[in-house]
Scaffold this active site. Structure first.
Site, PDB file in Angstrom:
ATOM      1  N   LYS A  40       0.849  -1.199   0.000  1.00 20.57           N
ATOM      2  CA  LYS A  40       0.000   0.000   0.000  1.00 20.57           C
ATOM      3  C   LYS A  40       0.881   1.244   0.000  1.00 20.57           C
ATOM      4  CE  LYS A  40      -3.989   2.013   2.453  1.00 20.57           C
ATOM      5  NZ  LYS A  40      -4.944   1.820   3.576  1.00 20.57           N
ATOM      6  N   SER A  62      -9.703   1.897   2.587  1.00 25.03           N
ATOM      7  CA  SER A  62      -8.864   2.626   1.653  1.00 25.03           C
ATOM      8  C   SER A  62      -7.771   1.758   1.018  1.00 25.03           C
ATOM      9  CB  SER A  62      -8.180   3.787   2.385  1.00 25.03           C
ATOM     10  OG  SER A  62      -7.299   3.290   3.387  1.00 25.03           O
ATOM     11  N   SER A 103     -10.488  -0.428   6.748  1.00 19.14           N
ATOM     12  CA  SER A 103      -9.799  -0.389   5.456  1.00 19.14           C
ATOM     13  C   SER A 103      -9.057  -1.665   5.070  1.00 19.14           C
ATOM     14  CB  SER A 103      -8.827   0.786   5.409  1.00 19.14           C
ATOM     15  OG  SER A 103      -9.536   1.991   5.270  1.00 19.14           O
TER      16      SER A 103
END
Length: 565
Positions: A151, A229, A253
């Site tokens: 990420k 996210s 998330s």
């Protein structure tokens, strides 16, 4: 191999005391992770910050025999179909080289990521070079030669780390975040950095709100929520463009994109994984974790990532990381899966209410679990004043923690925050009395969850990840079915402090009894640019994401304010 779960009696009281201390630290601004200001300063000055010694040591727990799984015959035809554990077995058996595995993933990225838009940047040349090196060096465990997606809020040395924001759009990380360093030290290969919600707030969009990443199960319909996210990591793993990947969770998330894309996502207890080198969102709620294809893969990733780090005081003084890989290894009796430990599974009121596809999938999930030896289903109540203590009034105390590290930017050009600026301003304007009242409410909620839920059960079903995110308790999201339109349905289990092993054992038994986690989305249509992107993967060192397509839609400032975790 017999292992015992951690003694929970001591942990519950100790965790409450630690949470009180962490709350106090957050209230006085004791931020122990890289702040926006320090990141920007490092980027501007070119200075290098070195990671503390010992955080990137090889982990012998990753050579656990249970970490290697003989591949299914159908997976051998396509290396990208292999789970992490299957790929580890295949690499160890020399039936595949790390370079061949990386090449297979780069081929898929080149062919399909123009549609998926899961990656912000692909490190093609570095991944191939590291794969060749891995093929020539002694094995370091199950992650040796395994390609991963990271990420884009995790610092990755020498690589753009943007958190998908205007603030960090040109920031090249001077060192690896502790979890990245640990994955690399154990032989993992970084394929690239993944798209995410701007500053980890919503599903993946541009900072201006234009939708980028799609759900791998509905690639031609950007309106279907892919989860955020950690959207890009989820889509990269679900779309077979990475073996597994990292995410962060502050308000769902990891579990939300895992549920949305048929993955198994593990959010550990607060402090189990270091946040050093991860761009912050909330000091007391950020949790690094993993998105994987099944419980075994999640356990392998977490084994590498977890542990104390001198650069993050939240990781200090915790119980030893348990044998997660063995906990996630299904055990059977006469061909039928059973639980490794007798486990009481708490069911909250209204969990299965209604006639929706989700309600039906939940009912089937509970029925399957009830048939697994060792499982006992227990109805548990919501703790006293649950709706009040988990509602928006008290949940909003997270906002000042979000705004505090970014105050230099809030005092400057608000356009740096793009479409998500409203949430950052809300945090800057929340009164100190409201913040302190909310922190006290959080400790009351934690005490009631420990006493009024976990006095009756060992794990509990969740209808919303946020309460356990508030409290720093571990959660695992995993698939339990599909809608009639073929969109995945998942559920979430929450556990007691440091109870990741118990959660993994329950999901491993369930996955040994069902096949939802084996299902993969069909390939999306190849874009007109696919051929050129495949060639680029083979010839270019770094490949940036395709330009965002406005036709995919755009989140407004009001929508972002409502969706922000």
């Amino acid at each position: 191999m017999t292992i015992e779960p951690i003694d929970r009696t001591i942990d519950r009281r100790a965790f409450l005391a630690r949470s009180a201390a962490l709350t106090a630290a957050g209230a006085i601004g004791a931020v122990a992770l890289p702040s926006a200001a320090s990141a920007a300063t490092a980027a501007a000055s070119g200075t290098t910050r070195f990671a503390p010694a010992g955080r990137d040591a090889q982990n012998p727990a990753l050579d656990n025999p249970n970490a290697y799984v003989r591949p299914r015959p159908e997976a051998m035809a396509d290396p990208t179909e292999l789970t992490l554990a299957e790929a580890a077995w295949t690499l160890r058996a020399r039936k595949l080289t790390p370079e061949q595995l990386v090449e297979a993933y780069l081929e898929r990225i080149g062919a399909y990521d123009a549609t998926y838009q899961a990656f912000n940047v692909v490190l093609a040349s570095a991944a191939l070079q590291n794969a060749r090196t891995a093929g020539r060096t002694p094995r370091r465990g199950a992650l040796h030669g395994i390609p991963l997606a990271i990420k884009d809020n995790y610092y990755t040395e020498g690589v753009l780390t943007t958190a998908n924001s205007y603030i960090f759009q040109d920031f090249v990380a001077p060192f690896d975040a502790t979890p990245v360093a640990r994955l690399k030290a154990n032989g993992a290969i970084v394929l690239g950095k993944t798209q995410m919600g701007p500053l980890a707030t919503t599903r993946a969009t541009t900072p201006a709100g234009v939708v980028t990443t799609v759900n791998a199960w509905t690639p031609t319909d950007p309106g279907v929520d892919p989860g955020g996210s950690s959207t890009g990591t989820a889509t990269s793993v679900a779309g077979r463009m990475a073996t597994s990947g990292t995410g962060t969770q502050t308000g769902g998330s990891i579990t939300a994109p895992s549920n949305a894309q048929n993955l198994t996502g593990l959010k550990p207890t607060m402090g189990r994984v270091s946040l050093h080198g991860i761009i912050p969102l909330s000091y007391t709620r950020d949790h690094p974790g993993t998105l994987a294809r099944d419980a075994k893969d999640a356990a392998i990733m977490m084994t590498a990532m977890a542990g104390p780090d001198p650069a993050d005081p939240r990781t200090q003084g915790l119980p030893k990381v348990p044998n997660l890989i063995t906990a996630a290894t299904p055990i059977t009796n006469r061909g039928k899966a059973k639980l490794r430990w007798k486990t009481r599974i708490g069911v909250l009121p209204a969990y299965t209410s209604g006639t929706s596809a989700t309600a039906q999938a939940r009912q089937a999930f509970l029925a399957t679990m009830a048939e697994i030896p060792g499982a006992t289903m227990v109805d548990v109540p919501f703790p006293d004043e649950w709706e009040l203590l988990t509602g928006s009034a008290f949940n909003n105390v997270r906002l000042p923690e979000r705004s505090e590290p970014f105050m230099p930017y809030l005092r400057g050009d608000l356009r740096d925050f793009g479409v998500s600026v409203t949430g950052w301003l809300q945090g800057a304007l929340l009164g100190g009395n409201e913040f302190l009242t909310g922190q006290r409410a959080k400790l009351l909620l934690l005490e009631r969850v420990l006493d009024q839920i976990f006095d009756h059960c060992d794990v509990v079903v969740q209808t919303d990840p946020v309460p356990f995110d508030i409290l720093g308790l571990p959660e695992i999201g995993f698939p339990i079915g599909f809608t009639s339109a073929g969109v995945p349905i998942g559920t979430i289990l929450g556990g007691m402090p440091y109870g990741e092993d118990r959660l993994l054992s329950v999901v491993a038994a369930y996955q040994a009894s069902t096949d939802w986690h084996w299902r993969r989305p069909p390939n999306p249509p190849e874009s007109a640019a696919a051929g050129g992107r495949v060639a680029a993967m083979k010839t270019q060192g770094v490949v940036r994401a395709a330009t965002a397509d406005p036709s995919r839609g755009r989140l407004s400032a009001d929508e972002v304010a409502n969706l922000m975790q």
